[in-house]
Design a protein around this motif. Structure first.
Motif, PDB file in Angstrom:
ATOM      1  N   TRP A  13       0.820  -1.213   0.000  1.00 39.59           N
ATOM      2  CA  TRP A  13       0.000   0.000   0.000  1.00 39.59           C
ATOM      3  C   TRP A  13       0.853   1.261   0.000  1.00 39.59           C
ATOM      4  O   TRP A  13       0.468   2.285  -0.568  1.00 39.59           O
ATOM      5  CB  TRP A  13      -0.973  -0.014   1.179  1.00 39.59           C
ATOM      6  CG  TRP A  13      -2.137  -0.906   0.905  1.00 39.59           C
ATOM      7  CD1 TRP A  13      -2.426  -2.110   1.482  1.00 39.59           C
ATOM      8  CD2 TRP A  13      -3.163  -0.683  -0.065  1.00 39.59           C
ATOM      9  NE1 TRP A  13      -3.563  -2.645   0.937  1.00 39.59           N
ATOM     10  CE2 TRP A  13      -4.045  -1.791  -0.014  1.00 39.59           C
ATOM     11  CE3 TRP A  13      -3.435   0.338  -0.971  1.00 39.59           C
ATOM     12  CZ2 TRP A  13      -5.164  -1.896  -0.831  1.00 39.59           C
ATOM     13  CZ3 TRP A  13      -4.546   0.234  -1.786  1.00 39.59           C
ATOM     14  CH2 TRP A  13      -5.393  -0.869  -1.713  1.00 39.59           C
ATOM     15  N   ILE A  14       2.030   1.207   0.631  1.00 42.87           N
ATOM     16  CA  ILE A  14       2.949   2.351   0.545  1.00 42.87           C
ATOM     17  C   ILE A  14       3.390   2.539  -0.900  1.00 42.87           C
ATOM     18  O   ILE A  14       3.416   3.659  -1.425  1.00 42.87           O
ATOM     19  CB  ILE A  14       4.174   2.143   1.459  1.00 42.87           C
ATOM     20  CG1 ILE A  14       3.758   2.207   2.928  1.00 42.87           C
ATOM     21  CG2 ILE A  14       5.249   3.192   1.176  1.00 42.87           C
ATOM     22  CD1 ILE A  14       4.905   2.022   3.900  1.00 42.87           C
ATOM     23  N   LEU A  15       3.711   1.433  -1.570  1.00 42.11           N
ATOM     24  CA  LEU A  15       4.182   1.509  -2.952  1.00 42.11           C
ATOM     25  C   LEU A  15       3.061   1.932  -3.903  1.00 42.11           C
ATOM     26  O   LEU A  15       3.302   2.643  -4.881  1.00 42.11           O
ATOM     27  CB  LEU A  15       4.762   0.159  -3.381  1.00 42.11           C
ATOM     28  CG  LEU A  15       5.968  -0.324  -2.559  1.00 42.11           C
ATOM     29  CD1 LEU A  15       6.423  -1.696  -3.025  1.00 42.11           C
ATOM     30  CD2 LEU A  15       7.116   0.676  -2.647  1.00 42.11           C
ATOM     31  N   VAL A  16       1.835   1.492  -3.620  1.00 38.49           N
ATOM     32  CA  VAL A  16       0.696   1.864  -4.465  1.00 38.49           C
ATOM     33  C   VAL A  16       0.465   3.372  -4.432  1.00 38.49           C
ATOM     34  O   VAL A  16       0.158   3.996  -5.455  1.00 38.49           O
ATOM     35  CB  VAL A  16      -0.578   1.108  -4.014  1.00 38.49           C
ATOM     36  CG1 VAL A  16      -1.833   1.733  -4.614  1.00 38.49           C
ATOM     37  CG2 VAL A  16      -0.491  -0.358  -4.415  1.00 38.49           C
ATOM     38  N   THR A  17       0.620   3.973  -3.257  1.00 37.29           N
ATOM     39  CA  THR A  17       0.293   5.399  -3.109  1.00 37.29           C
ATOM     40  C   THR A  17       1.481   6.330  -3.332  1.00 37.29           C
ATOM     41  O   THR A  17       1.288   7.536  -3.481  1.00 37.29           O
ATOM     42  CB  THR A  17      -0.265   5.673  -1.698  1.00 37.29           C
ATOM     43  OG1 THR A  17       0.697   5.252  -0.724  1.00 37.29           O
ATOM     44  CG2 THR A  17      -1.562   4.922  -1.476  1.00 37.29           C
TER      45      THR A  17
END
Length: 711
Positions: free
Chosen positions: A472-476
């Motif tokens: 989720w860090i990488l997605v955002t």
């Protein structure tokens, strides 16, 4: 609660918060299971930049300020783009709770223009972690000296096989004796339910004061580390405090491990807009020495369980109660702030790097988002799906994209250029953003590898939850790079990542076509490919070749027995980019963009659609799929008949809708607005960003209040 009698303690750092002036309370879970409270001296620092004369004038005005411990002139990197340090005024405060008020005083002295304050947005607990190079749940040895604490870190945020202390987790539920349809603060407590370590306790005897006192005693006896509620921030704790005040025992109503009574919350919740939706976030209700988690006010816990939450807290160096409530963008910011702090780069109060000027032609060429291939509408057999692993984060790492590196002044002749715009990217230093992303990308790849290798189901689940949290860090991170308030964000870098992405995606498609594959659909970082008589080895060889050529791992996600790309409702001949369903060779069903994937879909509709898809899933190819259509239509008829005959439970017909603004600001009486007005009439507070649930009773009724019934 125990205080350490030994000068040295080994264990995990659990909670940190300001206690007395100039002190921080530090809770350690020791190796032998003790919960130990220590106290450390701590005075935070803020920094003021401006011309030399203005800085010196400021010293004269704050010299006698009771909140200031001392001051000094030092050298730091003031702006992210700076290649040399500049002189700034370092101010040490006596108490970290005074940072905000002193910041406002300084800005006012400088007429909000002549002076800029840095590192003023860091809360005391976060500053403490950064200053001592610690992180939540770090395993360490702490020596309790007379003056302060001395830490020896025995852990690392890069570790993937770290150990955690056994946590005591309590679930707290309150049942209210409602006098109306909607509960209010004036309604008495019916009973209190506590669950911990598979044991359940019910408090339902005595008057309200006795129930609350029993709750406090039970919490103290069971001594949980984490208390989980559903609605604790928005309602439950406010309600309990109100009942304690009415019962005249608020000073005895204590749930913290540090024996601090509850205080009425003065902070208001906030409504904010993100990715096209309006959200409401309730103010945090903080416990001391324990962690309160509101299951209705946490994204990361719901997505990746406690293992994911602990991973985010560790890697982002944010306290557990903050990590559980933070948006992923805020977690990303915490990572960047630590990296800047470590590099002696000051953290700006406001974003300070503007977008570079672009001509209309440059905007037309560069600002185009990701590359897509329009899907070929219909059903397709033997289609393979390949997907770049963390494409945009990897591009940001590989190409050094950060606010201070794009269009840097030190490398105008850099060989690293952004495609199409030809912007230079720094070659002399690594940016803050790629540094923090490399850690996340590398850890996630390791967790995914371990998840696939281990046999133990508990370990497999643990590694999967940790990699989901990092995902989720990488997605955002890409969207946050262009966010207007991201302090290390850059619109030019955001556009540059898109340009690098388009180039990489197009190269992957061209290589695929040169190997005889047909591109059926492609969107940003995923391709759906088809080749007659191809086998799994053909796809794996293709992925290996593309990965070597582009420098980003291309993964083979699997092959579909059949996949259906659905058309637009308005334009039947045009495919919708992210609306499809299919069945892989493994039997896995993959669905995107239809009702079963939507959060507001009633259970009745979900069950009907899933039964239809499950019936289709037994087909091995498009021919068998077409043969099953009559049976699938019978499913639709059966569900329709159930609805007409009144055989569907009312809870299966509940619709959930999101409010994008306050109900009174809507011009039309949409279904969710009618439901919200009904709830408000019963005494409930409904705000922009809330969701409401209701059932349709008579959707065409001329009297709008009879069209739906709020749950």
């Amino acid at each position: 609660m125990q205080s350490s009698g030994s000068p040295k303690v080994r264990g995990w750092i659990f909670d940190v918060y300001p206690s007395n002036i100039g002190e921080m309370a530090v809770w350690i879970i020791s190796e032998n299971g003790q919960r130990i409270r220590l106290t450390d001296k701590f005075q935070p620092k803020i920094y003021v930049s401006g011309i030399k004369e203005e800085q010196e004038k400021l010293v004269g005005k704050i010299y006698a300020n009771p909140d200031v411990a001392n001051w000094n002139f030092i050298y730091k990197f003031v702006q992210p783009m700076d290649s040399e340090k500049s002189r700034v005024l370092e101010i040490t405060l006596k108490d970290c709770r005074k940072v905000s008020s002193l910041t406002n005083q300084i800005l006012k002295i400088g007429d909000y223009m002549r002076l800029e304050v840095h590192n003023c947005d860091l809360r005391g607990d976060r500053t403490y972690f950064f200053t001592h190079d610690l992180f939540p749940l770090a395993f360490l040895e702490v020596e309790n000296l007379k003056a302060d604490l001395k830490y020896t870190l025995l852990d690392s945020v890069e570790s993937i096989n770290y150990t955690l202390p056994p946590m005591r987790i309590m679930h707290l539920k309150i049942e209210i004796a409602k006098t109306r349809k909607i509960a209010s603060l004036q309604d008495p407590i019916a009973n209190i339910s506590l669950e911990q370590e598979e044991k359940r306790f019910i408090i339902d005897s005595g008057n309200e004061a006795e129930k609350l006192l029993q709750l406090s005693k039970m919490v103290k006896k069971l001594d949980p580390d984490i208390i989980v509620t559903k609605g604790g921030d928005s309602y439950i704790f406010s309600y309990l405090l109100q009942r304690a005040i009415v019962s005249e025992m608020s000073d005895k109503f204590i749930l913290s491990r540090d024996e601090v009574p509850f205080v009425p919350k003065t902070q208001q919740g906030k409504t904010f807009f993100s990715y096209g939706r309006t959200f409401y976030k309730a103010p945090t209700i903080r416990l001391y020495g324990r962690v309160h988690i509101d299951a209705g006010n946490t994204f990361i816990l719901n997505e990746s369980s406690f293992q994911g939450l602990f991973e985010i807290a560790r890697i982002c160096r944010a306290p557990l109660h903050t990590s559980s409530r933070s948006s992923i963008g805020s977690s990303m910011s915490s990572l960047q702030f630590y990296q800047a702090f470590k590099q002696e780069m000051l953290i700006p109060r406001n974003k300070s790097i503007p977008e570079s000027f672009k001509s209309a032609y440059e905007l037309l060429v560069a600002d185009r988002g990701g590359f897509v291939y329009e899907p070929k509408v219909g059903i397709h057999d033997n289609t393979g799906e390949v997907d770049f692993s963390s494409m945009y984060p990897s591009l940001m790492v590989n190409n050094n994209i950060s606010a201070e590196t794009v269009l840097c002044k030190c490398c105008p002749d850099s060989h690293l250029r952004i495609p199409e715009l030809n912007y230079n990217v720094c070659e002399k230093r690594k940016g803050v953003v790629p540094k923090v992303l490399k850690l996340v990308v590398d850890k996630r790849l390791k967790y995914k590898r371990l998840r696939d290798e281990v046999i133990n189901p508990k370990l497999k689940e643990m590694y999967d939850n940790r990699q989901i949290a990092l995902k989720w860090i990488l997605v955002t991170c890409f969207g946050y790079l262009g966010y207007r308030n991201a302090k290390f964000g850059t619109v030019d870098g955001h556009i540059g990542v898109c340009a690098f992405g388009r180039a990489a995606f197009l190269r992957a498609a061209r290589i695929s076509e040169s190997r005889g594959f047909e591109v059926l659909h492609g969107i940003v970082d995923s391709l759906w490919l088809k080749k007659d008589d191809s086998n799994l080895e053909d796809y794996e060889n293709l992925c290996r070749e593309v990965s070597d050529e582009i420098g980003i791992p291309l993964n083979f996600e699997g092959r579909y027995k059949w996949i259906v790309f659905l058309p637009s409702k308005m334009h039947p001949n045009v495919g919708v980019l992210n609306r499809y369903y299919g069945v892989m060779d493994s039997g896995k069903i993959k669905v995107r963009g239809i009702e079963v994937r939507k959060h507001d879909t009633p259970r009745f509709v979900y069950n009907a659609q899933m039964e239809m898809i499950n019936m289709f899933s037994t087909a091995n190819n498009s021919t068998e799929f077409m043969q099953k259509i009559p049976k699938v239509l019978n499913v639709v008829k059966a569900y329709r008949l159930k609805l007409i005959n009144g055989e569907v439970p009312i809870e299966d017909l509940i619709v959930f809708k999101h409010l994008s603004k306050n109900p009174k600001h809507y011009q039309q009486h949409a279904s969710q607005v009618i439901a919200a007005e009904q709830l408000i009439a019963e005494g409930s507070k409904v705000r922009a960003g809330n969701s409401v649930s209701f059932v349709f009773t008579d959707s065409n009724n001329k009297r709008f209040d009879r069209r739906v019934k709020a749950e």
